[in-house]
Design a protein around this motif. Structure first.
Motif, PDB file in Angstrom:
ATOM      1  N   VAL A  14       0.934  -1.193   0.021  1.00  0.00           N
ATOM      2  CA  VAL A  14      -0.004  -0.049  -0.134  1.00  0.00           C
ATOM      3  C   VAL A  14       0.756   1.213   0.119  1.00  0.00           C
ATOM      4  CG1 VAL A  14      -1.805   1.435   1.347  1.00  0.00           C
ATOM      5  CG2 VAL A  14      -2.045  -1.240   1.022  1.00  0.00           C
ATOM      6  N   ALA A  15       0.739   2.043  -0.940  1.00  0.00           N
ATOM      7  CA  ALA A  15       1.253   3.533  -0.901  1.00  0.00           C
ATOM      8  C   ALA A  15       0.582   4.427   0.067  1.00  0.00           C
ATOM      9  CB  ALA A  15       1.128   4.261  -2.129  1.00  0.00           C
ATOM     10  N   GLU A  16       1.565   4.819   0.967  1.00  0.00           N
ATOM     11  CA  GLU A  16       1.037   5.658   2.094  1.00  0.00           C
ATOM     12  C   GLU A  16       1.881   7.000   2.095  1.00  0.00           C
ATOM     13  OE1 GLU A  16       2.559   3.493   5.774  1.00  0.00           O
ATOM     14  OE2 GLU A  16       0.861   2.211   5.670  1.00  0.00           O
ATOM     15  N   VAL A  17       0.960   7.936   2.637  1.00  0.00           N
ATOM     16  CA  VAL A  17       1.308   9.218   2.715  1.00  0.00           C
ATOM     17  C   VAL A  17       0.745  10.070   3.971  1.00  0.00           C
ATOM     18  CG1 VAL A  17      -0.329  10.556   1.241  1.00  0.00           C
ATOM     19  CG2 VAL A  17       1.762  11.497   1.456  1.00  0.00           C
ATOM     20  N   SER A  18       1.514  10.657   4.687  1.00  0.00           N
ATOM     21  CA  SER A  18       1.253  11.284   6.018  1.00  0.00           C
ATOM     22  C   SER A  18       0.160  12.387   5.564  1.00  0.00           C
ATOM     23  CB  SER A  18       2.251  11.887   6.851  1.00  0.00           C
ATOM     24  OG  SER A  18       2.853  12.879   6.005  1.00  0.00           O
ATOM     25  N   MET A  19      -0.650  12.820   6.407  1.00  0.00           N
ATOM     26  CA  MET A  19      -1.692  13.744   6.524  1.00  0.00           C
ATOM     27  C   MET A  19      -1.071  15.081   5.954  1.00  0.00           C
ATOM     28  SD  MET A  19      -4.646  12.389   6.149  1.00  0.00           S
ATOM     29  CE  MET A  19      -5.901  13.712   6.613  1.00  0.00           C
ATOM     30  N   ARG A  31      -2.634   9.181  -9.067  1.00  0.00           N
ATOM     31  CA  ARG A  31      -1.972   8.643 -10.363  1.00  0.00           C
ATOM     32  C   ARG A  31      -1.583   7.077  -9.720  1.00  0.00           C
ATOM     33  NH1 ARG A  31       0.771  13.803 -12.261  1.00  0.00           N
ATOM     34  NH2 ARG A  31      -1.089  14.556 -13.745  1.00  0.00           N
ATOM     35  N   GLU A  32      -0.796   6.789  -8.663  1.00  0.00           N
ATOM     36  CA  GLU A  32      -0.399   5.620  -8.393  1.00  0.00           C
ATOM     37  C   GLU A  32      -1.509   4.680  -8.101  1.00  0.00           C
ATOM     38  OE1 GLU A  32       2.582   4.551  -5.514  1.00  0.00           O
ATOM     39  OE2 GLU A  32       3.431   6.394  -5.664  1.00  0.00           O
ATOM     40  N   VAL A  33      -2.736   5.203  -7.615  1.00  0.00           N
ATOM     41  CA  VAL A  33      -3.970   4.407  -7.585  1.00  0.00           C
ATOM     42  C   VAL A  33      -4.553   4.155  -8.754  1.00  0.00           C
ATOM     43  CG1 VAL A  33      -6.315   4.437  -6.350  1.00  0.00           C
ATOM     44  CG2 VAL A  33      -4.278   5.046  -5.129  1.00  0.00           C
ATOM     45  N   ALA A  40      -3.837   2.941  -1.893  1.00  0.00           N
ATOM     46  CA  ALA A  40      -2.923   4.011  -1.069  1.00  0.00           C
ATOM     47  C   ALA A  40      -3.755   4.558   0.274  1.00  0.00           C
ATOM     48  CB  ALA A  40      -3.008   5.287  -1.770  1.00  0.00           C
ATOM     49  N   ALA A  41      -2.989   4.963   0.881  1.00  0.00           N
ATOM     50  CA  ALA A  41      -3.448   5.317   2.528  1.00  0.00           C
ATOM     51  C   ALA A  41      -2.994   6.565   2.968  1.00  0.00           C
ATOM     52  CB  ALA A  41      -3.393   4.321   3.198  1.00  0.00           C
ATOM     53  N   SER A  49      -5.283   6.189   8.418  1.00  0.00           N
ATOM     54  CA  SER A  49      -6.614   6.788   8.739  1.00  0.00           C
ATOM     55  C   SER A  49      -7.697   6.775   7.576  1.00  0.00           C
ATOM     56  CB  SER A  49      -6.508   8.260   9.309  1.00  0.00           C
ATOM     57  OG  SER A  49      -6.075   8.820   8.194  1.00  0.00           O
ATOM     58  N   ALA A  50      -7.413   6.732   6.185  1.00  0.00           N
ATOM     59  CA  ALA A  50      -8.284   6.837   5.104  1.00  0.00           C
ATOM     60  C   ALA A  50      -7.535   5.907   4.106  1.00  0.00           C
ATOM     61  CB  ALA A  50      -8.896   8.016   4.703  1.00  0.00           C
ATOM     62  N   TYR A  51      -8.301   5.528   3.258  1.00  0.00           N
ATOM     63  CA  TYR A  51      -7.755   4.699   1.889  1.00  0.00           C
ATOM     64  C   TYR A  51      -8.599   5.167   0.672  1.00  0.00           C
ATOM     65  CZ  TYR A  51      -6.206   0.877   5.003  1.00  0.00           C
ATOM     66  OH  TYR A  51      -5.321   0.177   5.953  1.00  0.00           O
TER      67      TYR A  51
END
Length: 102
Positions: A14-19, A31-33, A40-41, A49-51
């Motif tokens: 899963v691609a993750e990025v902080s808020m 774009r990755e999704v 992604a999350a 916290s969200a996907y």
């Protein structure tokens, strides 16, 4: 994941990025999704916290849920005289595990 690292790939893919980095990385994440077919999350303090999921994955999850609900209803409608058979008891046990999260 540190806030200044942008998009990271978790062990489960899963691609993750902080808020805190979401705004700066939103286009790349979408774009990755969309094109990569990955989930992604968004994370807060290292916790998801969200996907964001590809449209096909969302559609499939809805179809799967409808199928499961229909199967649960069918199990609930097994006639009383057949509930004593081993296959019916196994189905009922499986249904209870699904519903009650065992």
């Amino acid at each position: 994941m540190a806030a200044d690292q942008g998009i990271q790939t978790a062990d489960d893919g899963v691609a993750e990025v902080s808020m805190t980095q979401a705004r700066a990385n939103l286009t790349a994440l979408i774009r990755e999704v969309r094109y990569g077919g990955r989930t992604a999350a968004f994370t807060e303090r290292g916790e998801r916290s969200a996907y964001v999921v590809p449209p096909d994955a969302y559609k499939q999850s809805l179809e799967d849920r409808l199928t499961i609900v229909a199967m649960l209803r069918m199990i609930d409608e097994i006639p009383e005289e057949r509930r004593r058979t081993e296959w019916a008891r196994n189905l009922i046990r499986y249904r209870n595990d699904l519903v009650h999260g065992a």
